[in-house]
Write a protein that holds these residues in place. Structure first.
Motif, PDB file in Angstrom:
ATOM      1  N   ARG A 210     -13.500 -29.090  50.335  1.00 26.10           N
ATOM      2  CA  ARG A 210     -14.918 -29.060  49.974  1.00 26.10           C
ATOM      3  C   ARG A 210     -15.171 -28.129  48.796  1.00 26.10           C
ATOM      4  N   VAL A 213     -13.771 -29.620  45.525  1.00 24.71           N
ATOM      5  CA  VAL A 213     -14.644 -30.702  45.061  1.00 24.71           C
ATOM      6  C   VAL A 213     -15.940 -30.147  44.486  1.00 24.71           C
ATOM      7  N   SER A 214     -16.547 -29.194  45.180  1.00 23.54           N
ATOM      8  CA  SER A 214     -17.811 -28.618  44.726  1.00 23.54           C
ATOM      9  C   SER A 214     -17.677 -27.984  43.341  1.00 23.54           C
ATOM     10  N   VAL A 217     -17.394 -30.653  40.671  1.00 26.80           N
ATOM     11  CA  VAL A 217     -18.695 -31.262  40.394  1.00 26.80           C
ATOM     12  C   VAL A 217     -19.488 -30.389  39.421  1.00 26.80           C
ATOM     13  N   SER A 218     -19.419 -29.074  39.592  1.00 26.84           N
ATOM     14  CA  SER A 218     -20.099 -28.163  38.655  1.00 26.84           C
ATOM     15  C   SER A 218     -19.546 -28.328  37.244  1.00 26.84           C
ATOM     16  N   ASN A 228     -21.551 -36.077  42.311  1.00 25.97           N
ATOM     17  CA  ASN A 228     -22.098 -35.144  43.299  1.00 25.97           C
ATOM     18  C   ASN A 228     -21.041 -34.877  44.359  1.00 25.97           C
ATOM     19  N   THR A 229     -21.198 -33.759  45.035  1.00 28.32           N
ATOM     20  CA  THR A 229     -20.173 -33.285  45.962  1.00 28.32           C
ATOM     21  C   THR A 229     -19.923 -34.268  47.102  1.00 28.32           C
ATOM     22  N   LEU A 233     -16.320 -36.070  47.663  1.00 32.46           N
ATOM     23  CA  LEU A 233     -15.601 -35.772  48.907  1.00 32.46           C
ATOM     24  C   LEU A 233     -15.189 -37.057  49.625  1.00 32.46           C
TER      25      LEU A 233
END
Length: 296
Positions: A210, A213-214, A217-218, A228-229, A233
């Motif tokens: 997570r 991935v987050s 995305v940033s 988007n996360t 995911l």
């Protein structure tokens, strides 16, 4: 058919290259390969291939092109590691491969490559592994190619014949970035943990997945990509499930003591993040862990 059929030149007969060659030859289309090291005594590149969910292993043969005349080449399919791309393009120039021939590039990582040759990105999510001298198609995926290649009519017809489910993508850069993000999660995680793709679905990797991935995305949003996360995911989990029994290319490279694409994946992401002022602490920690384990 003309006296000299227009052939596909395969550069890079590794796992993905062999999958491409197998499908091309199954469609009865002409293909030749360019060996890494020329040998005047070798006429064929032989490999053993096991198709998806097949119990049969086939001996496959790709003719080796040792001729200095590349006029019969219609297109070039490059399936090498990202760090080898520049040297391949230099070799094509040295050998005199006509400059107008379309080049299809399939590689995991990203590199800043400048060339005046017509290049088209190929994206695949198929799972292919090599072990005990057998290349096995272990996970079904999808293939995409830059839609601009459709300007080459005869080649497009051949691609349709060999890959009936091939997607022609008008926004291949976004697709390539999405695949890059998937690889930045799956490849280094499987390499560091010495596990198959499917094992990343275990609860013990959930939080790290997570966070990776987050952060991607940033970075993606800073580069102008719409990700988007939650969606990314889901994509990571879908690929891990579809290729559950597959060993990632990076883990395969580690086990075979080959150079990996870590710099063209996590290294490239960290480089772009630094340029844009985006913080990727989980990726930086994973990159450090990888280097501690394997780059001594």
């Amino acid at each position: 058919m003309s006296e000299h059929p227009k052939q596909l030149l395969l550069v890079g007969a590794g796992a993905i290259g062999q999958l491409i060659a197998h499908q091309w030859q199954c469609a009865k289309l002409p293909i030749v390969t360019l060996p890494r090291s020329p040998s005047p005594h070798a006429d064929f590149f032989d490999y053993h291939f096991r198709d998806y969910q097949s119990a049969r292993t086939e001996l496959c043969r790709i003719p080796i092109i040792n001729d200095s005349d590349f006029s019969s080449i219609q297109a070039v399919f490059i399936a090498v590691k990202a760090y080898d791309l520049e040297s391949v393009f230099r070799r094509l120039d040295t050998l005199g491969v006509p400059h107008d021939r379309p080049i299809i590039c399939a590689h995991n990582g990203l590199v800043d490559l400048t060339t005046s040759r017509p290049c088209y990105t190929w994206i695949t999510t198929h799972g292919v592994t090599r072990s005990n001298r057998v290349t096995e198609h272990k996970g079904l995926g999808s293939d995409w190619i830059d839609a601009r290649i459709q300007h080459h009519q005869q080649l497009t017809e051949q691609l349709h014949t060999a890959f009936p489910k091939l997607h022609f993508d008008a926004d291949i850069k976004a697709r390539q970035w999405q695949k890059f993000c998937l690889n930045c999660v799956i490849n280094p995680l499987t390499a560091v943990n010495q596990c198959l793709n499917g094992e990343l679905l275990k609860e013990q990797y959930h939080e790290q997945r997570r966070m990776l991935v987050s952060e991607l995305v940033s970075l993606s949003q800073a580069l102008g990509y719409r990700l988007n996360t939650a969606d990314l995911l889901v994509l990571v989990e879908q690929v891990c499930e579809a290729t559950a029994e597959n060993q990632s290319s990076m883990l395969s490279d580690i086990k075979a003591n080959r150079k990996t694409e870590i710099k063209a994946l996590t290294g490239y992401a960290l480089k772009k993040a630094a340029e844009l002022g985006v913080n990727l602490p989980t990726h930086a920690a994973l990159y450090h862990q990888f280097n501690q384990l394997y780059l001594r």
